[in-house]
Design a protein around this motif. Structure first.
Motif, PDB file in Angstrom:
ATOM      1  N   ASN A  84       0.751  -1.191   0.016  1.00 54.18           N
ATOM      2  CA  ASN A  84      -0.229  -0.053  -0.040  1.00 54.18           C
ATOM      3  C   ASN A  84       0.846   1.843   0.201  1.00 54.18           C
ATOM      4  OD1 ASN A  84      -2.263  -1.669   0.311  1.00 54.18           O
ATOM      5  ND2 ASN A  84      -2.311  -1.246   2.557  1.00 54.18           N
ATOM      6  N   SER A  85       0.314   2.389  -0.421  1.00 48.88           N
ATOM      7  CA  SER A  85       0.710   3.426  -0.376  1.00 48.88           C
ATOM      8  C   SER A  85       2.162   3.645  -1.108  1.00 48.88           C
ATOM      9  CB  SER A  85       1.362   4.201   1.617  1.00 48.88           C
ATOM     10  OG  SER A  85       0.248   4.477   1.878  1.00 48.88           O
ATOM     11  N   LEU A  86       2.300   2.419  -2.550  1.00 48.04           N
ATOM     12  CA  LEU A  86       2.854   2.547  -2.951  1.00 48.04           C
ATOM     13  C   LEU A  86       3.937   4.255  -3.569  1.00 48.04           C
ATOM     14  CD1 LEU A  86       1.979  -0.283  -4.949  1.00 48.04           C
ATOM     15  CD2 LEU A  86       4.352  -0.229  -3.803  1.00 48.04           C
ATOM     16  N   LYS A  87       5.599   4.255  -3.883  1.00 44.74           N
ATOM     17  CA  LYS A  87       5.837   5.322  -3.993  1.00 44.74           C
ATOM     18  C   LYS A  87       6.992   4.410  -4.936  1.00 44.74           C
ATOM     19  CE  LYS A  87       7.125   6.256   1.106  1.00 44.74           C
ATOM     20  NZ  LYS A  87       7.865   6.041   2.221  1.00 44.74           N
ATOM     21  N   PRO A  88       7.303   5.455  -6.034  1.00 48.99           N
ATOM     22  CA  PRO A  88       8.031   4.824  -6.938  1.00 48.99           C
ATOM     23  C   PRO A  88       9.847   5.083  -6.848  1.00 48.99           C
ATOM     24  CG  PRO A  88       7.702   7.938  -7.568  1.00 48.99           C
ATOM     25  CD  PRO A  88       6.665   7.288  -5.819  1.00 48.99           C
ATOM     26  N   GLU A  89       9.815   4.877  -5.616  1.00 43.48           N
ATOM     27  CA  GLU A  89      11.398   3.894  -5.352  1.00 43.48           C
ATOM     28  C   GLU A  89      10.990   2.574  -4.765  1.00 43.48           C
ATOM     29  OE1 GLU A  89      10.611   7.093  -4.289  1.00 43.48           O
ATOM     30  OE2 GLU A  89      10.393   7.587  -1.728  1.00 43.48           O
ATOM     31  N   ASP A  90      10.028   2.184  -5.483  1.00 42.08           N
ATOM     32  CA  ASP A  90       9.182   0.991  -5.023  1.00 42.08           C
ATOM     33  C   ASP A  90       9.726   0.061  -5.981  1.00 42.08           C
ATOM     34  OD1 ASP A  90       6.904   2.034  -2.273  1.00 42.08           O
ATOM     35  OD2 ASP A  90       8.523   0.745  -1.785  1.00 42.08           O
ATOM     36  N   THR A  91       9.471   0.901  -7.270  1.00 43.54           N
ATOM     37  CA  THR A  91       9.420  -0.126  -8.711  1.00 43.54           C
ATOM     38  C   THR A  91      10.809  -0.751  -8.584  1.00 43.54           C
ATOM     39  OG1 THR A  91       8.551   2.133  -9.752  1.00 43.54           O
ATOM     40  CG2 THR A  91      10.136   0.738 -11.043  1.00 43.54           C
ATOM     41  N   ALA A  92      10.652  -1.807  -9.003  1.00 43.46           N
ATOM     42  CA  ALA A  92      11.501  -3.513  -8.732  1.00 43.46           C
ATOM     43  C   ALA A  92      10.583  -4.726  -9.568  1.00 43.46           C
ATOM     44  CB  ALA A  92      12.231  -3.399  -7.809  1.00 43.46           C
ATOM     45  N   VAL A  93      12.010  -4.947  -9.439  1.00 38.49           N
ATOM     46  CA  VAL A  93      11.395  -6.572  -9.783  1.00 38.49           C
ATOM     47  C   VAL A  93      11.502  -6.962  -8.311  1.00 38.49           C
ATOM     48  CG1 VAL A  93      11.690  -9.041 -11.475  1.00 38.49           C
ATOM     49  CG2 VAL A  93      12.793  -7.036 -12.516  1.00 38.49           C
ATOM     50  N   TYR A  94      10.279  -7.755  -7.885  1.00 42.42           N
ATOM     51  CA  TYR A  94      10.137  -8.361  -7.056  1.00 42.42           C
ATOM     52  C   TYR A  94      10.438  -9.776  -6.922  1.00 42.42           C
ATOM     53  CZ  TYR A  94       8.667  -4.237  -4.921  1.00 42.42           C
ATOM     54  OH  TYR A  94       9.148  -2.674  -4.212  1.00 42.42           O
ATOM     55  N   TYR A  95      10.758 -10.428  -6.124  1.00 51.77           N
ATOM     56  CA  TYR A  95      11.600 -12.205  -6.035  1.00 51.77           C
ATOM     57  C   TYR A  95      10.331 -12.678  -4.290  1.00 51.77           C
ATOM     58  CZ  TYR A  95      14.882 -10.702  -9.749  1.00 51.77           C
ATOM     59  OH  TYR A  95      15.297  -9.982 -11.245  1.00 51.77           O
ATOM     60  N   CYS A  96      10.710 -13.697  -5.185  1.00 58.07           N
ATOM     61  CA  CYS A  96      10.250 -14.623  -3.490  1.00 58.07           C
ATOM     62  C   CYS A  96      10.803 -15.928  -3.587  1.00 58.07           C
ATOM     63  CB  CYS A  96       8.727 -15.183  -3.610  1.00 58.07           C
ATOM     64  SG  CYS A  96       8.424 -16.710  -4.687  1.00 58.07           S
ATOM     65  N   ALA A  97      11.364 -15.756  -2.226  1.00 59.09           N
ATOM     66  CA  ALA A  97      12.592 -16.815  -2.129  1.00 59.09           C
ATOM     67  C   ALA A  97      12.199 -17.770  -0.602  1.00 59.09           C
ATOM     68  CB  ALA A  97      13.537 -15.842  -2.203  1.00 59.09           C
ATOM     69  N   ALA A  98      12.797 -19.173  -0.507  1.00 57.51           N
ATOM     70  CA  ALA A  98      12.845 -19.679  -0.126  1.00 57.51           C
ATOM     71  C   ALA A  98      13.481 -20.139   1.384  1.00 57.51           C
ATOM     72  CB  ALA A  98      12.342 -21.366  -0.274  1.00 57.51           C
ATOM     73  N   SER A  99      13.636 -20.000   2.550  1.00 60.35           N
ATOM     74  CA  SER A  99      14.642 -20.215   3.390  1.00 60.35           C
ATOM     75  C   SER A  99      14.406 -21.262   4.249  1.00 60.35           C
ATOM     76  CB  SER A  99      15.535 -18.903   3.869  1.00 60.35           C
ATOM     77  OG  SER A  99      16.285 -18.746   4.545  1.00 60.35           O
ATOM     78  N   ARG A 100      15.733 -21.851   5.056  1.00 59.44           N
ATOM     79  CA  ARG A 100      15.068 -22.649   6.454  1.00 59.44           C
ATOM     80  C   ARG A 100      14.430 -21.853   7.626  1.00 59.44           C
ATOM     81  NH1 ARG A 100      16.546 -27.260   5.309  1.00 59.44           N
ATOM     82  NH2 ARG A 100      15.956 -28.384   7.697  1.00 59.44           N
ATOM     83  N   THR A 101      15.446 -20.544   7.578  1.00 68.08           N
ATOM     84  CA  THR A 101      14.356 -19.597   8.808  1.00 68.08           C
ATOM     85  C   THR A 101      14.762 -18.329   8.610  1.00 68.08           C
ATOM     86  OG1 THR A 101      16.899 -18.640   9.214  1.00 68.08           O
ATOM     87  CG2 THR A 101      16.054 -20.190  10.046  1.00 68.08           C
ATOM     88  N   VAL A 102      13.469 -17.284   8.515  1.00 64.86           N
ATOM     89  CA  VAL A 102      13.275 -15.870   8.645  1.00 64.86           C
ATOM     90  C   VAL A 102      14.299 -14.869   8.992  1.00 64.86           C
ATOM     91  CG1 VAL A 102      11.373 -14.362   9.794  1.00 64.86           C
ATOM     92  CG2 VAL A 102      10.754 -16.520   9.680  1.00 64.86           C
ATOM     93  N   THR A 103      14.769 -14.617   7.700  1.00 60.32           N
ATOM     94  CA  THR A 103      15.822 -13.893   7.709  1.00 60.32           C
ATOM     95  C   THR A 103      15.932 -12.656   6.345  1.00 60.32           C
ATOM     96  OG1 THR A 103      18.420 -14.151   7.918  1.00 60.32           O
ATOM     97  CG2 THR A 103      17.675 -15.290   6.659  1.00 60.32           C
ATOM     98  N   SER A 104      16.609 -11.375   7.234  1.00 61.98           N
ATOM     99  CA  SER A 104      16.869 -10.294   5.999  1.00 61.98           C
ATOM    100  C   SER A 104      18.389 -11.390   4.801  1.00 61.98           C
ATOM    101  CB  SER A 104      16.928  -9.272   6.318  1.00 61.98           C
ATOM    102  OG  SER A 104      18.278  -9.163   7.164  1.00 61.98           O
ATOM    103  N   THR A 105      19.128 -12.143   5.412  1.00 60.91           N
ATOM    104  CA  THR A 105      20.406 -12.399   4.389  1.00 60.91           C
ATOM    105  C   THR A 105      20.022 -12.903   3.627  1.00 60.91           C
ATOM    106  OG1 THR A 105      21.387 -12.797   7.015  1.00 60.91           O
ATOM    107  CG2 THR A 105      22.274 -13.101   4.865  1.00 60.91           C
ATOM    108  N   LEU A 106      20.200 -12.350   2.396  1.00 59.24           N
ATOM    109  CA  LEU A 106      19.958 -12.904   1.029  1.00 59.24           C
ATOM    110  C   LEU A 106      20.788 -14.231   0.597  1.00 59.24           C
ATOM    111  CD1 LEU A 106      20.323 -10.800  -2.027  1.00 59.24           C
ATOM    112  CD2 LEU A 106      21.158 -12.701  -1.796  1.00 59.24           C
ATOM    113  N   ALA A 107      22.482 -14.116   1.055  1.00 63.60           N
ATOM    114  CA  ALA A 107      22.298 -16.024   1.181  1.00 63.60           C
ATOM    115  C   ALA A 107      21.509 -16.984   1.662  1.00 63.60           C
ATOM    116  CB  ALA A 107      24.073 -15.488   1.488  1.00 63.60           C
ATOM    117  N   ALA A 108      20.616 -17.284   2.823  1.00 63.98           N
ATOM    118  CA  ALA A 108      20.147 -18.109   3.486  1.00 63.98           C
ATOM    119  C   ALA A 108      18.806 -18.197   2.482  1.00 63.98           C
ATOM    120  CB  ALA A 108      19.658 -17.405   4.991  1.00 63.98           C
ATOM    121  N   TYR A 109      19.091 -17.823   1.425  1.00 63.48           N
ATOM    122  CA  TYR A 109      16.875 -17.941   0.942  1.00 63.48           C
ATOM    123  C   TYR A 109      18.293 -19.007  -0.462  1.00 63.48           C
ATOM    124  CZ  TYR A 109      14.876 -15.130   3.827  1.00 63.48           C
ATOM    125  OH  TYR A 109      14.081 -14.702   4.760  1.00 63.48           O
TER     126      TYR A 109
END
Length: 122
Positions: A84-109
């Motif tokens: 919601n309340s999208l901004k121009p800076e939200d423009t991007a390709v959005y990817y979903c990914a699977a991991s064993r744990t909840v983390t913000s670390t890209l390498a864990a996916y």
């Protein structure tokens, strides 16, 4: 092996909303969590949000807190990202990914979808 397919991207005006979906198939039992990342042209892929399949624990990057909501439907093996309340800076390709744990670390996916384009016009 888990396969991920995203959908729901598109073009929206600033202030508008979109809902992305990511459906998982295959050996989803090995995946404890799902995450959304995004990559704008010329920039590195960055973490957006993540959710644990079992308890629904969530994690967000600061720039989307209060605007984006991640949720899941375990029966459908689907994770959603309500934006919601999208901004121009939200423009991007959005990817979903699977991991064993909840983390913000890209390498864990270890498994990624092909991505869906989100474009926010000003």
């Amino acid at each position: 092996q888990v396969q991920l397919v995203e959908s729901g991207g598109g073009l929206v005006q600033a202030g508008g909303s979109l809902r992305l979906s990511c459906t998982a198939s295959g050996r989803t039992s090995n995946s404890g969590a799902m995450g959304w990342f995004r990559q704008a042209p010329g920039k590195e892929r960055e973490f957006v949000a993540a959710i644990k399949w079992s308890l629904g624990y969530t994690l967000y990057t600061d720039s989307v807190k209060g605007r984006f909501t991640i949720s899941r439907d375990n029966a459908k093996n689907t994770v959603y990202l309500q934006m919601n309340s999208l901004k121009p800076e939200d423009t991007a390709v959005y990817y979903c990914a699977a991991s064993r744990t909840v983390t913000s670390t890209l390498a864990a996916y270890n498994t990624w979808g092909r991505g869906t384009q989100v474009t926010v016009s000003s």
